[in-house]
Design a protein around this motif. Structure first.
Motif, short mmCIF file in Angstrom:
data_model
loop_
_atom_site.label_atom_id
_atom_site.label_comp_id
_atom_site.label_asym_id
_atom_site.label_seq_id
_atom_site.Cartn_x
_atom_site.Cartn_y
_atom_site.Cartn_z
N ASP A 1 -10.78 -85.48 68.74
CA ASP A 1 -9.93 -85.89 69.86
C ASP A 1 -8.47 -85.50 69.65
O ASP A 1 -7.79 -85.07 70.58
CB ASP A 1 -9.99 -87.41 70.02
CG ASP A 1 -11.34 -87.87 70.57
OD1 ASP A 1 -12.09 -87.01 71.08
OD2 ASP A 1 -11.64 -89.08 70.46
N GLU A 2 -8.00 -85.64 68.40
CA GLU A 2 -6.56 -85.54 68.16
C GLU A 2 -6.14 -84.23 67.50
O GLU A 2 -4.96 -83.89 67.52
CB GLU A 2 -6.10 -86.71 67.28
CG GLU A 2 -6.38 -88.08 67.90
CD GLU A 2 -6.16 -89.21 66.91
OE1 GLU A 2 -5.29 -89.07 66.03
OE2 GLU A 2 -6.87 -90.24 67.00
N PHE A 3 -7.08 -83.54 66.91
CA PHE A 3 -6.73 -82.31 66.18
C PHE A 3 -7.44 -81.12 66.82
O PHE A 3 -8.20 -81.27 67.77
CB PHE A 3 -7.11 -82.43 64.71
CG PHE A 3 -6.57 -83.68 64.03
CD1 PHE A 3 -5.30 -84.18 64.34
CD2 PHE A 3 -7.33 -84.36 63.08
CE1 PHE A 3 -4.81 -85.32 63.72
CE2 PHE A 3 -6.85 -85.50 62.46
CZ PHE A 3 -5.59 -85.99 62.77
N VAL A 4 -7.25 -79.95 66.22
CA VAL A 4 -7.86 -78.73 66.75
C VAL A 4 -8.99 -78.28 65.81
O VAL A 4 -8.73 -77.90 64.67
CB VAL A 4 -6.81 -77.60 66.85
CG1 VAL A 4 -7.46 -76.31 67.34
CG2 VAL A 4 -5.67 -78.01 67.77
N PRO A 5 -10.23 -78.37 66.25
CA PRO A 5 -11.34 -77.97 65.37
C PRO A 5 -11.58 -76.46 65.41
O PRO A 5 -11.37 -75.82 66.44
CB PRO A 5 -12.55 -78.72 65.95
CG PRO A 5 -12.20 -78.90 67.39
CD PRO A 5 -10.71 -78.95 67.52
N ALA A 6 -12.01 -75.92 64.28
CA ALA A 6 -12.37 -74.49 64.25
C ALA A 6 -13.61 -74.25 65.12
O ALA A 6 -13.76 -73.18 65.71
CB ALA A 6 -12.64 -74.04 62.83
N ILE A 7 -14.49 -75.24 65.17
CA ILE A 7 -15.67 -75.14 66.03
C ILE A 7 -15.63 -76.34 66.98
O ILE A 7 -16.06 -77.45 66.61
CB ILE A 7 -16.97 -75.13 65.19
CG1 ILE A 7 -16.94 -73.90 64.26
CG2 ILE A 7 -18.20 -75.11 66.09
CD1 ILE A 7 -17.98 -73.89 63.21
N PRO A 8 -15.10 -76.14 68.18
CA PRO A 8 -14.99 -77.27 69.12
C PRO A 8 -16.37 -77.79 69.51
O PRO A 8 -17.38 -77.09 69.40
CB PRO A 8 -14.29 -76.65 70.33
CG PRO A 8 -13.68 -75.38 69.83
CD PRO A 8 -14.54 -74.91 68.72
N LEU A 9 -16.40 -79.02 69.96
CA LEU A 9 -17.68 -79.64 70.33
C LEU A 9 -18.37 -78.85 71.44
O LEU A 9 -19.60 -78.79 71.50
CB LEU A 9 -17.46 -81.09 70.73
CG LEU A 9 -17.00 -82.00 69.58
CD1 LEU A 9 -16.78 -83.43 70.09
CD2 LEU A 9 -18.00 -82.00 68.44
N ALA A 10 -17.60 -78.26 72.32
CA ALA A 10 -18.19 -77.46 73.41
C ALA A 10 -18.95 -76.28 72.83
O ALA A 10 -20.01 -75.88 73.33
CB ALA A 10 -17.09 -76.99 74.36
#
Lengths: 289, 273
Positions: B182-191
């Motif tokens: 929710d708060e950070f930027v993931p290398a592999i987004p949930l989408a």
């Protein structure tokens, strides 16, 4: 083999049997006798850690460590005094020369400690093999109230079949104990000075050196273990003594330290470990006096 | 940058190889920071012996500062076990890239605790990152599934032999990772991670079975079966080409990662504004 070669000349020498302390003890309560010398015991003795020693005639001593027997490790050693010949006499005291011949089987306690000291190999199916460890040594002792003892012993671990156990790379006493089986060879040289203070106290200091061989290709480390020990024997009663002291080991157990070099770069360098242990024993000498 | 966990520098089980120095000597990563988490002179368990293990951050750019941030220890172990056990830590290093200073973090949380230690450690990691003032990146083995993971138990590498032992897998708590997504930027987004098991399988990062063993449940050789490793960065930055290197050939990796580790590398290009 070294031990065998050294023993041979003394067997041929003319022997003088000695049945008591080399110095005649004063009348009344005798001086506390030195331990671990080339002179066989006259009466049986037993310590918690000191082996059970049983005299066989004047010049032979049989010994075994009951604690190791309780751990299902058969072990025995025979000490044979070969000579206290005049040729060895120095200032009225003799050099006693003895050879030691030992045999032990350490496999069962090694297997009993699988899961702790050794892997159980639940995956992979390794096993601790059977070993027989013969040893041979030479002891020379000079004096009684002030005695010097020099010793050299070699033990070889003979593997009887497949084995997957490797050296522990652990604490020095364990390395020394399992050295012949896991490293193939253990050579021990030592010198001890033992002196009586009055009739009820003895002090002794000594230096040890062990060399452990390499049975299998292992990561490089020093095969030398250096040791020093000191302590006192106090007579508690005519039949008992208590032993208090310290023992130190200097050895390579793969310890490293990170150090900065002159160029400011950090490097991991090998350093030796020094461990100091307190030592204690209670020895029963029921028939000495 | 390379973030590693369970890297060893002087352990009996890895022949006392200094893996950190080895990476420095054999790659173009010239700077390294090692954060020790398991240091025991001699562990009397299964002949483990000496252990010196930790997390590490490697960099092509100068590391100007590094610190070990202690994490909470487990409380569900006996005194003897805890004496010889791992002490988890967050490794934090500041790296100078051009005229900017960036903060990199490497983490590895508990795997088998039954007392909620892992969740506390994940919350601490979140709090440390939330306070970070520089552009930052964190990576490592969180030992936790993404919040939308479909399979939460019954993995094909689980063994009945582990039940009742210290290696029994406690239930996963994927909600613990929700704040990170929710708060950070993931290398592999949930989408990208997807909403079907087939889609999510593409990003699995862990198995303890390995290709040399066959699953008792499926009869098939081991393959990645869950996602435990994550890469996040601070808001205002972005990732490109986020991926999990599950097999050889992916993004140029030559070796089969299944033979290299029980965790597959999570990779991505971090894009700074």
């Amino acid at each position: 083999m070294l031990g065998l070669l050294l023993v041979a000349p003394s067997v041929a020498a003319q022997e003088v049997h000695l049945t008591g302390p080399l110095h005649g003890a004063p009348a009344g309560r005798p001086t506390l006798a030195p331990r671990d010398t080339a002179v066989p015991v006259e009466y049986w003795t037993l310590g918690i850690f000191d082996p059970l020693r049983i005299p066989v005639g004047h010049d032979v001593e049989f010994s075994t460590h009951p604690l190791l027997f309780l751990a299902l490790a058969p072990n025995a050693e025979v000490k044979v005094r070969h000579s206290a010949h005049r040729a060895w006499e120095h200032r009225g005291e003799f050099w006693s020369i003895a050879s030691t011949w030992g045999l032990s089987v350490p496999t069962v306690p090694m297997r009993l400690t699988q899961g702790y000291l050794f892997p159980k190999w639940d995956e992979g199916g390794g096993r601790i093999g059977w070993f027989v460890v013969p040893s041979v040594g030479l002891l020379a002792t000079h004096g009684d109230e002030r005695s010097w003892t020099l010793g050299l012993e070699t033990a070889i671990g003979i593997s009887l079949g497949p084995n997957d156990a490797r050296p522990l790379d652990g604490y020095a006493p364990l390395e020394i104990l399992f050295g012949p089986a896991l490293n193939g060879t253990r050579v021990h040289g030592h010198v001890t000075y033992d002196v009586a203070f009055g009739k009820s106290v003895r002090a002794r200091v000594g230096l040890d050196g062990w060399f452990l061989g390499r049975r299998t290709p292992e990561p490089e480390k020093s095969p030398w273990i250096l040791g020093a020990h000191g302590g006192f024997d106090f007579r508690l009663s005519w039949h008992t003594r208590i032993v208090l002291g310290v023992r130190a080991y200097d050895y390579d157990d793969h310890r490293t330290e990170v150090r900065k070099d002159d160029a400011g770069k950090w490097h991991r360098v090998a350093v030796r470990s020094v461990d100091v242990y307190p030592t204690f024993d209670f020895i029963y000498e029921p028939s000495r006096y | 940058m390379l973030l590693t966990e369970e890297i060893e520098v002087n352990s009996k089980r890895s022949a006392y190889v200094d893996m950190v120095q080895h990476v420095l000597d054999h790659t173009r990563l010239n700077y390294g920071a090692y954060f020790q988490t398991w240091a025991s002179r001699w562990i009397p368990s299964e002949g483990l012996g000496r252990m010196d293990l930790g997390n590490a951050i490697f960099s092509k750019y100068p590391i100007t500062f590094a610190e070990r941030i202690r994490q909470e220890d487990r409380t569900d172990q006996g005194a003897l076990t805890s004496t010889f056990y791992i002490h988890r830590a967050i490794g934090r290093a500041l790296v100078k890239v051009g005229d900017r200073e960036l903060a990199f973090h490497v983490v590895h949380t508990e795997a088998y605790d039954q007392d909620g230690t892992k969740q506390k450690q994940i919350r601490q990691i979140h709090d440390v990152l939330a306070k970070e003032t520089r552009p930052w990146l964190v990576g490592g083995d969180f030992n936790e599934l993404p919040p939308i993971a479909l399979q939460l138990s019954g993995f094909d590498d689980e063994s009945d032999k582990a039940k009742g032992t210290e290696f029994e897998q406690p239930p996963y708590t994927p909600a613990a990772m929700q704040p990170f997504f929710d708060e950070f930027v993931p290398a592999i987004p949930l989408a990208q991670y997807g909403t079907t098991l087939d889609a999510q399988r593409r990003y699995f990062t862990h198995t303890v079975l390995g290709p040399g063993h066959v699953s008792a449940q499926t009869g098939k050789p081991g393959f990645w079966n869950r996602t435990l490793d994550h890469l996040f960065a601070s808001k205002g930055t972005a990732f490109r080409d986020g991926d999990v290197l599950q097999t050889s050939g992916r993004q140029g990796v030559a070796s089969d990662p299944l033979w290299l580790s029980d965790h597959a590398p999570v990779v991505g290009v971090w894009v700074l504004p």
